[in-house]
Scaffold this active site. Structure first.
Site, PDB file in Angstrom:
ATOM      1  N   GLY A 200       0.826  -1.212   0.000  1.00  0.00           N
ATOM      2  CA  GLY A 200       0.000   0.000   0.000  1.00  0.00           C
ATOM      3  C   GLY A 200       0.849   1.245   0.000  1.00  0.00           C
ATOM      4  N   ASN A 201       0.231   2.384   0.236  1.00  0.00           N
ATOM      5  CA  ASN A 201       0.975   3.643   0.301  1.00  0.00           C
ATOM      6  C   ASN A 201       0.393   4.523   1.403  1.00  0.00           C
ATOM      7  OD1 ASN A 201      -1.100   5.555  -0.885  1.00  0.00           O
ATOM      8  ND2 ASN A 201      -0.965   4.014  -2.504  1.00  0.00           N
ATOM      9  N   ARG A 202       1.030   5.660   1.623  1.00  0.00           N
ATOM     10  CA  ARG A 202       0.693   6.484   2.793  1.00  0.00           C
ATOM     11  C   ARG A 202      -0.426   7.498   2.554  1.00  0.00           C
ATOM     12  NH1 ARG A 202       4.826   5.908   6.478  1.00  0.00           N
ATOM     13  NH2 ARG A 202       6.858   5.362   5.588  1.00  0.00           N
ATOM     14  N   SER A 203      -1.067   7.485   1.417  1.00  0.00           N
ATOM     15  CA  SER A 203      -2.052   8.538   1.150  1.00  0.00           C
ATOM     16  C   SER A 203      -3.194   8.497   2.173  1.00  0.00           C
ATOM     17  CB  SER A 203      -2.620   8.374  -0.264  1.00  0.00           C
ATOM     18  OG  SER A 203      -3.616   9.340  -0.472  1.00  0.00           O
TER      19      SER A 203
END
Ligand code: CTP
Length: 423
Positions: free
Chosen positions: A210-213
């Site tokens: 995933g990512n930090r958005s």
């Protein structure tokens, strides 16, 4: 128009007397509703003399006309200046323990808050969370100015100058006059779909890439678009439920494939905005059971995900506006803007909002700045400030494109495709 000027208990309360004058001179009827603490700084006679209206802090006066409900219901704008940490905490908590908070709970018009407090209070996690809550409900919370505070200290927390608050109040009153948010703002009658958050690609039943958005920028766009009259759908990829705004249809998704399905199902909307951070790759296979440690490292085969934005742009009708975001860091092969220009041409979206990420900018609840490019990579606008400010600037650019494509009697009658936006 009818303005309620809420005044909370801070030393900057005296500056609101000037704000009151500006509003009155512009022809607005102003009812001042101070808190009891505010009257320690500026007394009721001052407010009564300047507004020409009675002043009370209590819900137990004027009970024959149910004042605590009537004042909020009849207002075209509720403006709180200064908005203290305490007032914002009470408003975020939905308390109604004085006339001002009761008015805030009954108001259906736009609400603008101009904070003023010491820097430590503004930066405290409790205040940050309360501001986030208020903004997610569509309340316009300005960022405080940075400068000299009450004592010897200085920093962010100073009340914005009365003229700046006045301009923002007039802007919101202008929208109220044009009928927003009841569907007749400059996005009235338009459908808008915006994606927010970050997609997650499962590796096994318990793990994902995933990512930090956080989704905050996409949410700010959804809130602003709804306030400007659009029929908004927010496609939220793994966004904290507490951030999801009321009054907007929300479709929750997890993976890039889910997001693509959700966007394509709504691809006939007038405006399509991809603010989500999309995983470019997904694991080639998803293990059915939890992957165990082998003691010998692990390699994962990744396959490329479809480019949702490029697909939407390719298939868009001539009257639709497709918008993308590009979070960039400069590198040896080019600057943030150079990478943005190349991406704008590659993606084919009508507008691409480019922002620099890394070193604290862009992700999380921090100020943001974007340069908005057209399909050819030319700069058409810039917007900066809070995520709400960026949302406003971006939607101004969207409206300009919509209007440039619409017949002459389009929704707002403007025709310029390029705008210069306030920072
Ligand atoms: N985007 C998309 N589908 C993807 C990847 C990105 O729709 N598979 C969208 C994002 O929502 C954003 C825009 O494309 O609006 C740019 O995303 P970004 O991650 O900056 O670009 P990439 O296409 O991933 O390009 P690169 O990795 O080369 O920076």
């Amino acid at each position: 128009m009818r303005v309620v000027l809420g005044v909370a208990g801070g030393i900057a309360a005296y500056k609101s007397a000037l704000l009151l004058r500006l509003l009155r001179e512009a022809g607005h009827e102003v009812r001042v509703v101070p808190t009891a603490a505010a009257l320690q700084f500026v007394g009721a006679p001052t407010w009564e003399a300047l507004s020409g209206q009675p002043v009370t802090t209590s819900v137990f006066e004027g009970t024959d006309t149910v004042e605590h409900v009537r004042i909020g219901r009849e207002a075209d704008l509720v403006l709180v200046a200064p908005a203290t940490a305490d007032l914002m905490a009470r408003a975020a908590g939905g308390l109604a323990n004085d006339l001002l908070t009761a008015t805030l709970l009954t108001a259906t018009c736009p609400v603008l808050m101009a904070p003023a407090m010491h820097t430590e209070m503004w930066l405290h996690a409790a205040t940050v969370a309360n501001v986030e809550t208020l903004r997610s409900r569509g309340i316009h919370v300005m960022d405080p100015a940075d400068g000299r505070l009450t004592g010897a200290d200085s920093g962010p927390g100073r009340l914005p100058e009365p003229g700046v608050i006045f301009d923002e109040a007039l802007r919101l009153l202008g929208q109220a006059a044009s009928g927003s948010p009841a569907g007749q703002g400059d996005l009235g009658g338009r459908s808008l779909v915006v994606s927010a958050g970050g997609t997650r690609e499962p590796l096994d039943p318990v793990r994902f890439l995933g990512n930090r958005s956080s989704g905050r920028q996409g949410i700010a766009i959804a809130v602003e678009a709804a306030a400007r009259g659009a029929d908004v759908t927010l496609v939220a990829a793994n966004v904290d439920a507490a951030l999801l705004p009321p009054g907007v249809e929300v479709v929750e998704v997890e993976t890039t494939a889910d997001l693509q399905v959700a966007m394509r199902a709504r691809a006939d909307a007038d405006v399509l905005i991809m603010a989500a951070a999309v995983a470019d790759y997904r694991p080639a296979t998803v293990a059915e059971a939890k992957v165990k440690k082998s003691g010998d490292g692990l390699s994962i085969d990744l396959v490329e995900n479809p480019d949702i934005l490029a697909g939407l742009a390719r298939e868009a009708r001539a009257d639709q506006v497709v918008v993308g975001f590009a979070a960039e860091t400069g590198d040896a092969s080019g600057s943030v803007l150079e990478h943005g220009r190349a991406k704008a041409r590659r993606k084919g979206a009508a507008l691409l909002a480019v922002n620099a990420v890394g070193e604290g900018a862009g992700f999380g609840d921090v100020p943001n700045a974007v340069v908005i490019l057209d399909t050819q990579g030319e700069v058409v606008a810039e917007a900066g400030g809070s995520k709400a400010d960026v949302a406003r600037g971006l939607l101004d650019a969207v409206v300009a494109v919509l209007d440039s494509r619409a017949p002459v009697d389009g929704p707002s009658g403007l025709s310029a495709a390029a705008t210069t936006l306030p920072g």
